[in-house]
Design an enzyme around this catalytic site. Structure first.
Site, short mmCIF file in Angstrom:
data_model
loop_
_atom_site.label_atom_id
_atom_site.label_comp_id
_atom_site.label_asym_id
_atom_site.label_seq_id
_atom_site.Cartn_x
_atom_site.Cartn_y
_atom_site.Cartn_z
N ARG A 28 3.50 3.41 -5.05
CA ARG A 28 4.64 4.17 -5.59
C ARG A 28 4.06 5.38 -6.34
O ARG A 28 3.91 5.36 -7.56
CB ARG A 28 5.46 3.26 -6.54
N TYR A 79 -1.76 18.36 -11.91
CA TYR A 79 -0.99 17.18 -12.30
C TYR A 79 0.44 17.39 -11.81
O TYR A 79 0.68 18.24 -10.95
CB TYR A 79 -1.10 17.08 -13.84
N ASP A 86 0.30 2.82 -17.29
CA ASP A 86 0.77 4.13 -17.72
C ASP A 86 2.26 4.31 -17.49
O ASP A 86 2.96 4.92 -18.29
CB ASP A 86 -0.01 5.17 -16.91
N ASP A 87 2.76 3.79 -16.37
CA ASP A 87 4.15 4.05 -16.00
C ASP A 87 5.12 3.24 -16.84
O ASP A 87 6.21 3.70 -17.15
CB ASP A 87 4.34 3.75 -14.51
N GLU A 91 -2.03 2.64 -12.47
CA GLU A 91 -1.20 3.82 -12.21
C GLU A 91 -0.47 3.73 -10.87
O GLU A 91 -1.10 3.50 -9.84
CB GLU A 91 -2.10 5.07 -12.20
N ASP A 92 0.82 3.93 -10.91
CA ASP A 92 1.64 4.10 -9.71
C ASP A 92 1.52 2.96 -8.69
O ASP A 92 1.38 3.18 -7.49
CB ASP A 92 1.35 5.47 -9.06
N LYS A 105 -4.97 12.10 -13.12
CA LYS A 105 -4.91 11.48 -14.45
C LYS A 105 -6.26 11.60 -15.14
O LYS A 105 -6.32 11.86 -16.35
CB LYS A 105 -4.49 10.01 -14.35
N ASN A 129 11.84 13.24 -12.08
CA ASN A 129 11.00 14.33 -11.59
C ASN A 129 11.10 14.42 -10.07
O ASN A 129 11.36 13.40 -9.43
CB ASN A 129 9.54 14.04 -11.93
O1 LIG Z 1 2.36 11.38 -13.41
C1 LIG Z 1 3.40 11.71 -14.01
O2 LIG Z 1 3.79 12.86 -14.14
C2 LIG Z 1 4.23 10.64 -14.65
C3 LIG Z 1 3.96 9.36 -14.01
O3 LIG Z 1 3.05 8.62 -14.37
C4 LIG Z 1 4.76 8.99 -12.84
O4 LIG Z 1 5.78 9.64 -12.56
O5 LIG Z 1 4.37 8.03 -12.17
MG LIG Z 2 2.53 7.29 -12.82
#
Ligand SMILES: O=C([O-])CC(=O)C(=O)O
Ligand SMILES: [Mg+2]
Length: 596
Positions: A183, A130, A295-296, A272-273, A201, A445
């Site tokens: 993204r 992850y 999720d985001d 997701e993303d 995930k 991050n």
């Molecule tokens: O995956 C992760 O660590 C957190 C997240 O959903 C992202 O940054 O899109």
């Molecule tokens: Mg994400």
């Protein structure tokens, strides 16, 4: 003689009319009450099936009854011994990307062993499968691709979505994580190389949430990429053309959702993303039509809310006692800001009063009403003109972060900008002038993108500041006391939300369910952990945290009339029973059945 099914037989050998042959079925023996898998594969095909393969752990009896005689070395290993062997191999790998590739290979060989190993070394391996290593893997996915996992939907195959879904060999699909790769984390458009994030995930859904691996499906909508690096890379494996946009894209998503609903009614879908605009649009368009969440936006928003709840408890303050600056109005920033707004309203503030507490800053500076760049969900977050009248500004054409700090005296700083050092010494010192115990969530991050280090906050506040960061940081000694910063990541939320929604048969995932999840997470933080500055539980407890989140979601679903009508203790019991443990099921050979 045991019959090994060939290709034709697999497709002809249907368990249900219209469905491809399943590799196994979940069974209970009515006489003994034992759970077992009825297994339809034999021999080499069984060894090649990652859900079923036990490799050296197949017992002598299973080897004979399942056509494996001669295909395995004679030694029989327990799952624990296999995990020790795998850990040795893991440790031999020279870097994180190689460790990722090794673990992906292991997952392809035996899911049970992969999850056993992951759970035994959660803190060491979550950063590999992850964030952050999964990001590195996605960047190079077309170069490191091993076996394919999950389903890719493209403009060319969307018309066949029913056949594609019906061709899956897993016994059922209850959980889908889908990305269109536009993204990926903070890494931008990675096209269908972004499938790695759906896979990552899902791995956490299983390891941390306890969802059974055979009911999860990672998916990627491969609609092209606008990333020139990929378009020019001869090894790129995705569709080599610019992204599908507008009506064509929306039509594909609509057909995809209808396909999911037709084939897997009741399944949960996690977005997701996606890029920001698409993410908000899809969430808005589909949240009432299919059990789904983003999720985001919602996951990250709720984790941050949990961290804030703990911080308030430590400070003995209420949400309305604080003033918030949120920098970076992407999906996470907007999700967090909307959650704070909702909490303020829950405490009894009107929308107008609540608005006064939130200072949302994006590219253009502080969001102010009437700004043509304001996007739909940001409207309730924009300050009124009167609120900023008389402010002293560095540059009168734009209200920047420093202006907000100097004029509005926020006590909570939240950064989701990927701008390292944005919360500078000067910013933190000015904040500390007006707030004895500021709360700082520096969420970008990976580590080198973080808005500030926890150490910088503790220095500016004489160790009193409360901090959470997106990436993990080491603890620090401060005047004889150990101070810790929590890692604020949506992994605290999504596995439990998914498990709870599925087990309690929720028909939708509502905002109130996310609030209940945030509360459950915050309540998990003990007074001793709070004393060290932790705002979220520790990673080692994350499986129990997920169970608590799942129960909270199930209870809230019931209260809203959207889930199973069970009392609280029954919900807790079914959640705990539902959490899958990686251990080998017992197998009985099933007869390969054919469609009529
Ligand atoms: O995956 C992760 O660590 C957190 C997240 O959903 C992202 O940054 O899109
Ligand atoms: Mg994400």
């Amino acid at each position: 003689m045991v019959q090994e099914p060939g290709w034709g037989q697999i497709h002809a050998g249907r368990v249900e009319k219209g469905a491809a042959m399943k590799t196994f079925g979940f069974k209970i023996d009515p006489l003994t009450g034992e759970d077992y898998y009825e297994v339809y594969l034999r021999g080499r095909q069984l060894l090649n099936d990652s859900h079923l393969n036990k490799a050296s752990a197949f017992t002598k009896e299973e080897r004979l009854s399942l056509g494996l005689d001669g295909m395995l070395r004679s030694g029989v290993s327990s799952l624990d011994t296999q995990a020790n062997r795998a850990y040795e191999a893991f440790l031999r790998k020279p870097d994180d990307l190689e460790r990722y590739i090794y673990l992906a290979g292991l997952q392809d060989r035996s899911e049970t062993l992969f999850y056993r190993l992951l759970l035994d070394h959660l803190e060491e391996m979550v950063p590999i499968v992850y964030t952050p290593t999964v990001g590195q893997a996605c960047m190079q996915m077309s170069h490191i691709q091993r076996r394919y996992r999950g389903i890719y939907i493209t403009p060319d195959n969307i018309a066949n979505i029913d056949q594609i879904f019906q061709g899956l060999s897993q016994p059922q699909v209850n959980l889908i994580v889908v990305t269109d790769g536009e993204r990926i984390l903070g890494l931008g458009d990675l096209g269908s190389d972004g499938m790695g994030i759906s896979v990552g995930k899902v791995s956490l859904y299983v390891a941390v949430g306890g969802v059974h691996p055979a009911v999860c499906l990672p998916m990627c909508l491969d609609v092209g990429t606008n990333n020139p690096r990929l378009l020019e890379d001869p090894l790129y494996l995705g569709i080599r053309r610019p992204r599908l946009r507008g009506a064509e894209y929306e039509e594909l998503v609509e057909k995809f959702i209808l396909g999911v609903k037709r084939n897997f009614p009741g399944a949960l879908l996690q977005w997701e993303d996606f890029a920001k605009q698409t993410a908000f649009k899809n969430l808005d368009r589909y949240r009432e039509r299919i059990l789904s969440f983003n999720d985001d936006i919602q996951g990250t928003g709720s984790t941050a809310l949990a961290a804030l709840m703990t911080a308030m408890r430590i400070k003995k303050s209420r949400f309305q006692d604080e003033r918030y600056v949120i920098v970076g109005m992407g999906q996470a920033g907007t999700g967090i800001a909307l959650n704070i707004l909702a909490m303020l309203k829950e405490e009894g503030l009107s929308a107008e009063e609540a608005r006064k507490h939130i200072f949302a800053v994006d590219m253009q500076g502080l969001l102010i009403e009437g700004d043509p760049l304001l996007e739909g969900p940001q409207e309730p977050l924009a300050q009124r003109h009167e609120a900023v009248q008389g402010w002293q500004l560095d540059d009168p054409s734009r209200i920047g972060l420093a202006d907000v700090i100097r004029n509005a005296h926020p006590s909570v700083l939240i950064g989701v900008t990927a701008q390292p050092g944005l919360f500078s010494e000067a910013i933190l010192a000015e904040t500390a002038k007006h707030s004895e115990r500021p709360i700082v969530l520096a969420l970008s991050n990976p580590t080198h993108k973080c808005e500030c280090t926890p150490e910088a906050v503790w220095k500016a506040t004489d160790g009193k500041g409360l901090v959470a960061t997106g990436s993990p940081f080491a603890p620090m000694d401060w005047k004889g006391q150990t101070l810790l910063a929590s890692q604020c990541n949506n992994m605290y939320i999504f596995p439990g939300v998914g498990l709870g929604a599925l087990v309690c048969k929720a028909s939708r995932v509502t905002d109130r369910m996310f609030f209940a999840a945030s509360r459950a997470i915050s309540e998990f933080v003990t007074p001793a952990q709070e004393a060290m500055g932790l705002l979220l539980p520790e990673m080692k407890d994350i499986r129990q945290v997920s169970a608590a989140v799942a129960a909270a979601v199930g209870i809230e679903a019931r209260n809203e009339g959207l889930g199973r009508l069970l009392d609280d203790s029954q919900i807790e019991a079914i959640i705990s029973k539902a959490q899958w443990e990686p251990k080998y099921a017992s197998y009985r050979p099933g007869t390969i059945r054919h469609a009529d």
